[in-house]
Motif scaffolding. Sequence first.
Motif, PDB file in Angstrom:
ATOM      1  N   VAL A 260       2.514  81.554 -72.931  1.00 16.88           N
ATOM      2  CA  VAL A 260       3.645  81.168 -73.776  1.00 16.88           C
ATOM      3  C   VAL A 260       3.213  81.316 -75.228  1.00 16.88           C
ATOM      4  O   VAL A 260       2.217  80.715 -75.637  1.00 16.88           O
ATOM      5  N   ASP A 261       3.949  82.116 -75.994  1.00 21.98           N
ATOM      6  CA  ASP A 261       3.635  82.307 -77.412  1.00 21.98           C
ATOM      7  C   ASP A 261       2.168  82.676 -77.629  1.00 21.98           C
ATOM      8  O   ASP A 261       1.518  82.212 -78.569  1.00 21.98           O
ATOM      9  N   ASN A 262       1.650  83.487 -76.748  1.00 18.06           N
ATOM     10  CA  ASN A 262       0.286  84.003 -76.782  1.00 18.06           C
ATOM     11  C   ASN A 262      -0.789  82.934 -76.605  1.00 18.06           C
ATOM     12  O   ASN A 262      -1.964  83.163 -76.905  1.00 18.06           O
ATOM     13  N   TYR A 263      -0.404  81.759 -76.138  1.00 22.46           N
ATOM     14  CA  TYR A 263      -1.360  80.811 -75.587  1.00 22.46           C
ATOM     15  C   TYR A 263      -1.429  81.071 -74.086  1.00 22.46           C
ATOM     16  O   TYR A 263      -0.399  81.236 -73.431  1.00 22.46           O
ATOM     17  N   LYS A 264      -2.634  81.090 -73.560  1.00 24.27           N
ATOM     18  CA  LYS A 264      -2.801  81.362 -72.127  1.00 24.27           C
ATOM     19  C   LYS A 264      -3.469  80.165 -71.460  1.00 24.27           C
ATOM     20  O   LYS A 264      -4.543  79.728 -71.877  1.00 24.27           O
ATOM     21  N   TYR A 265      -2.809  79.667 -70.429  1.00 22.63           N
ATOM     22  CA  TYR A 265      -3.287  78.489 -69.704  1.00 22.63           C
ATOM     23  C   TYR A 265      -3.586  78.877 -68.269  1.00 22.63           C
ATOM     24  O   TYR A 265      -2.784  79.545 -67.606  1.00 22.63           O
ATOM     25  N   THR A 266      -4.747  78.436 -67.763  1.00 22.24           N
ATOM     26  CA  THR A 266      -5.125  78.695 -66.371  1.00 22.24           C
ATOM     27  C   THR A 266      -5.495  77.391 -65.689  1.00 22.24           C
ATOM     28  O   THR A 266      -6.288  76.601 -66.215  1.00 22.24           O
ATOM     29  N   ARG A 267      -4.915  77.181 -64.537  1.00 23.37           N
ATOM     30  CA  ARG A 267      -5.214  76.014 -63.705  1.00 23.37           C
ATOM     31  C   ARG A 267      -5.782  76.509 -62.378  1.00 23.37           C
ATOM     32  O   ARG A 267      -5.174  77.346 -61.716  1.00 23.37           O
ATOM     33  N   TYR A 268      -6.930  75.992 -61.985  1.00 23.09           N
ATOM     34  CA  TYR A 268      -7.565  76.398 -60.734  1.00 23.09           C
ATOM     35  C   TYR A 268      -7.199  75.437 -59.613  1.00 23.09           C
ATOM     36  O   TYR A 268      -7.018  74.238 -59.843  1.00 23.09           O
ATOM     37  N   ALA A 269      -7.099  75.961 -58.420  1.00 22.90           N
ATOM     38  CA  ALA A 269      -6.787  75.144 -57.244  1.00 22.90           C
ATOM     39  C   ALA A 269      -8.077  74.500 -56.727  1.00 22.90           C
ATOM     40  O   ALA A 269      -8.537  74.771 -55.612  1.00 22.90           O
ATOM     41  N   HIS A 270      -8.644  73.664 -57.569  1.00 21.33           N
ATOM     42  CA  HIS A 270      -9.899  73.006 -57.220  1.00 21.33           C
ATOM     43  C   HIS A 270     -10.078  71.820 -58.170  1.00 21.33           C
ATOM     44  O   HIS A 270      -9.923  71.967 -59.384  1.00 21.33           O
ATOM     45  N   PRO A 271     -10.419  70.646 -57.657  1.00 20.43           N
ATOM     46  CA  PRO A 271     -10.487  69.465 -58.519  1.00 20.43           C
ATOM     47  C   PRO A 271     -11.678  69.450 -59.465  1.00 20.43           C
ATOM     48  O   PRO A 271     -11.681  68.692 -60.443  1.00 20.43           O
ATOM     49  N   TYR A 272     -12.683  70.263 -59.199  1.00 16.36           N
ATOM     50  CA  TYR A 272     -13.890  70.245 -60.022  1.00 16.36           C
ATOM     51  C   TYR A 272     -14.025  71.509 -60.862  1.00 16.36           C
ATOM     52  O   TYR A 272     -15.125  71.923 -61.210  1.00 16.36           O
ATOM     53  N   ARG A 273     -12.901  72.140 -61.187  1.00 13.08           N
ATOM     54  CA  ARG A 273     -12.896  73.297 -62.072  1.00 13.08           C
ATOM     55  C   ARG A 273     -11.994  72.974 -63.253  1.00 13.08           C
ATOM     56  O   ARG A 273     -10.788  72.725 -63.072  1.00 13.08           O
ATOM     57  N   ILE A 274     -12.561  72.932 -64.448  1.00 14.86           N
ATOM     58  CA  ILE A 274     -11.769  72.550 -65.618  1.00 14.86           C
ATOM     59  C   ILE A 274     -10.705  73.594 -65.916  1.00 14.86           C
ATOM     60  O   ILE A 274     -10.841  74.769 -65.568  1.00 14.86           O
ATOM     61  N   GLU A 275      -9.654  73.146 -66.583  1.00 14.41           N
ATOM     62  CA  GLU A 275      -8.596  74.049 -67.012  1.00 14.41           C
ATOM     63  C   GLU A 275      -9.100  74.928 -68.156  1.00 14.41           C
ATOM     64  O   GLU A 275     -10.093  74.598 -68.816  1.00 14.41           O
ATOM     65  N   GLU A 276      -8.359  75.996 -68.415  1.00 13.78           N
ATOM     66  CA  GLU A 276      -8.684  76.843 -69.550  1.00 13.78           C
ATOM     67  C   GLU A 276      -7.433  77.086 -70.387  1.00 13.78           C
ATOM     68  O   GLU A 276      -6.346  77.278 -69.844  1.00 13.78           O
ATOM     69  N   LEU A 277      -7.605  77.081 -71.701  1.00 12.67           N
ATOM     70  CA  LEU A 277      -6.521  77.347 -72.635  1.00 12.67           C
ATOM     71  C   LEU A 277      -7.075  78.176 -73.783  1.00 12.67           C
ATOM     72  O   LEU A 277      -8.073  77.788 -74.412  1.00 12.67           O
ATOM     73  N   TYR A 278      -6.443  79.310 -74.039  1.00 14.04           N
ATOM     74  CA  TYR A 278      -6.918  80.206 -75.092  1.00 14.04           C
ATOM     75  C   TYR A 278      -5.770  80.612 -76.000  1.00 14.04           C
ATOM     76  O   TYR A 278      -4.646  80.836 -75.535  1.00 14.04           O
ATOM     77  N   ASP A 279      -6.067  80.712 -77.276  1.00  7.16           N
ATOM     78  CA  ASP A 279      -5.159  81.279 -78.255  1.00  7.16           C
ATOM     79  C   ASP A 279      -5.536  82.752 -78.386  1.00  7.16           C
ATOM     80  O   ASP A 279      -6.519  83.094 -79.051  1.00  7.16           O
ATOM     81  N   LEU A 280      -4.786  83.626 -77.751  1.00  8.93           N
ATOM     82  CA  LEU A 280      -5.156  85.038 -77.702  1.00  8.93           C
ATOM     83  C   LEU A 280      -5.037  85.724 -79.053  1.00  8.93           C
ATOM     84  O   LEU A 280      -5.663  86.769 -79.271  1.00  8.93           O
ATOM     85  N   ASP A 281      -4.252  85.161 -79.965  1.00  7.79           N
ATOM     86  CA  ASP A 281      -4.184  85.732 -81.314  1.00  7.79           C
ATOM     87  C   ASP A 281      -5.489  85.502 -82.075  1.00  7.79           C
ATOM     88  O   ASP A 281      -6.001  86.398 -82.738  1.00  7.79           O
ATOM     89  N   GLN A 282      -6.018  84.288 -81.980  1.00  2.00           N
ATOM     90  CA  GLN A 282      -7.224  83.923 -82.719  1.00  2.00           C
ATOM     91  C   GLN A 282      -8.511  84.225 -81.953  1.00  2.00           C
ATOM     92  O   GLN A 282      -9.569  84.399 -82.562  1.00  2.00           O
ATOM     93  N   ASP A 283      -8.418  84.281 -80.641  1.00  2.00           N
ATOM     94  CA  ASP A 283      -9.610  84.422 -79.800  1.00  2.00           C
ATOM     95  C   ASP A 283      -9.342  85.426 -78.677  1.00  2.00           C
ATOM     96  O   ASP A 283      -9.275  85.064 -77.503  1.00  2.00           O
ATOM     97  N   PRO A 284      -9.180  86.713 -79.014  1.00  2.00           N
ATOM     98  CA  PRO A 284      -8.826  87.705 -77.985  1.00  2.00           C
ATOM     99  C   PRO A 284      -9.898  87.895 -76.920  1.00  2.00           C
ATOM    100  O   PRO A 284      -9.587  88.329 -75.809  1.00  2.00           O
ATOM    101  N   GLU A 285     -11.155  87.540 -77.214  1.00  2.00           N
ATOM    102  CA  GLU A 285     -12.231  87.675 -76.226  1.00  2.00           C
ATOM    103  C   GLU A 285     -12.304  86.460 -75.299  1.00  2.00           C
ATOM    104  O   GLU A 285     -13.113  86.439 -74.372  1.00  2.00           O
ATOM    105  N   GLU A 286     -11.506  85.428 -75.568  1.00  2.00           N
ATOM    106  CA  GLU A 286     -11.452  84.217 -74.733  1.00  2.00           C
ATOM    107  C   GLU A 286     -12.831  83.558 -74.588  1.00  2.00           C
ATOM    108  O   GLU A 286     -13.305  83.278 -73.495  1.00  2.00           O
ATOM    109  N   LEU A 287     -13.436  83.296 -75.722  1.00  2.00           N
ATOM    110  CA  LEU A 287     -14.752  82.664 -75.741  1.00  2.00           C
ATOM    111  C   LEU A 287     -14.671  81.161 -75.991  1.00  2.00           C
ATOM    112  O   LEU A 287     -15.601  80.423 -75.675  1.00  2.00           O
ATOM    113  N   ASP A 288     -13.556  80.700 -76.562  1.00  2.00           N
ATOM    114  CA  ASP A 288     -13.433  79.309 -77.005  1.00  2.00           C
ATOM    115  C   ASP A 288     -12.328  78.615 -76.205  1.00  2.00           C
ATOM    116  O   ASP A 288     -11.143  78.756 -76.507  1.00  2.00           O
ATOM    117  N   ASN A 289     -12.718  77.856 -75.184  1.00  2.00           N
ATOM    118  CA  ASN A 289     -11.763  77.160 -74.328  1.00  2.00           C
ATOM    119  C   ASN A 289     -11.209  75.937 -75.030  1.00  2.00           C
ATOM    120  O   ASN A 289     -11.897  74.913 -75.187  1.00  2.00           O
TER     121      ASN A 289
END
Length: 478
Positions: free
Chosen positions: A436-465
């Motif tokens: 949404v609006d170039n923010y990318k959110y990922t949710r894993y089907a596992h209780p011990y895997r943290i979520e991920e959220l990236y601003d693809l405009d500022q961080d296109p390499e997705e290094l900063d969760n």
Amino acid sequence: MHSIKLTLLLTVLASVFTVAAAEESAPNILYIFTDDQSYRTVSCYPRAYNFANTPNIDQLAKRGVRFDQAYIGAKCVPSRATALTGRLQFAARSNYDGTSIEGDLYWMPTIREKGYYTGMIGKWHWGKGAEAHQHGTSWDWSVVWDHGAYDAAGGYYYDQFVMINGAPQVPLEGYSTDRYTDYTEQFIRERAKQPDKPWFYWLCYGAVHGPYTPAERHKGMLEEKPETAIPADVWGPRPGKPAHFQDSRWQKGEDGQPLYKGKSLDFWVKQQTEAVAAIDEGVGRIVKALEETGQLDNTIIVFTADQGYVWGHHGLKGKIDPYETAIRSPFIVSWPKRFPVGKVCKAPINGPDVIRTFHTWAEAEPRLFMPGRDITPLVMNPDSEPVLKQWSKVPTMMTYVHNRYEPMEMANRLKNRDWNACMYSKDTPWYFMILVDNYKYTRYAHPYRIEELYDLDQDPEELDNLAVKEEFKDKLLE
């Protein structure tokens, strides 16, 4: 009121296409679908490898609209599930492992009823055998490499056996990429004999899937080119990343260079990119055949891949994982007769969107539910701020759940919190991803895997969760 006006604008833009197309014969639709081809191997993309060279594919972009963010699938089989049904993979099932197949979900019969002649060639990988292929029901013409039948199908590049128009397997002979192009030219020249009947054709190149074998004429053509840049996080550490992304899938050589099967990252990237050359030549031959037969002006050409492929970023090799370098596909639409030329669209799209759009172009209504959105307004006005803003109001979704289970079984695994069963392998959980609006959110089907959220405009390499940062708590909740 403003939202209503924007919605009306999108409706008008889509109807403009439909009315204009109705004034003339229905367009042919050529869907070129490669395998494991990253957008980085297509030279018209700004972040392509500096040795990528695809003049014929680039020409499609010059004569059309190039999409920056396309998420067609996450793996071979689920991508084909979407291409055949218009649904995300958890809403379709196959007999890939011997279970039942819901061939009634296939959408091709709908456009056949609208007068389209349908054809496909190449890698199938969605249900085994003639019943799954549905020649005569979905396809009027077919040359199927039934990759699901591993013991009888042959390799990706040589020694393939194919089923022609539903008949028993015969040798394809030759280099598969070239042979698929040969048959495609044949199809195009045959269809020119019936100019009043539109056609839809799905070309499924097996390239550039592993073992990434280039044609003999292209082997070594990139050896002297500059070295492939080593990704910054090939070794880690990767603070803020889920547990399954903490290790590298590469071995470290004596000189610190990443190795796979004893070969350097540079070797593998260049070998795969050399195999792209035959695809690009094939695109050139196909466009020439369309031009020579007088069909180019009335053919919409769509070029994409089932998903991308990552070499080293985040320590990864392959596909599936929800990072841009792994799953983002090239996507180009070309039809200068109706669509803009030389344009770029930055709105994200997914596989179901593509199939829903094919229905619009064929002037057909889906006979079953399809979650995709018609991308025609984006194609017609790729850089219109009101259109892009309206599009972004609905999240673009991509998912990965294992393709070998029926939908209810997948649902039950989630409902019962059987997390260990919700894995592709021992360390890659299923996931659900939205943009949404170039923010990318990922949710894993596992209780011990943290979520991920990236601003693809500022961080296109997705290094900063951003999901682990307190200041982005509200954005995460949103």
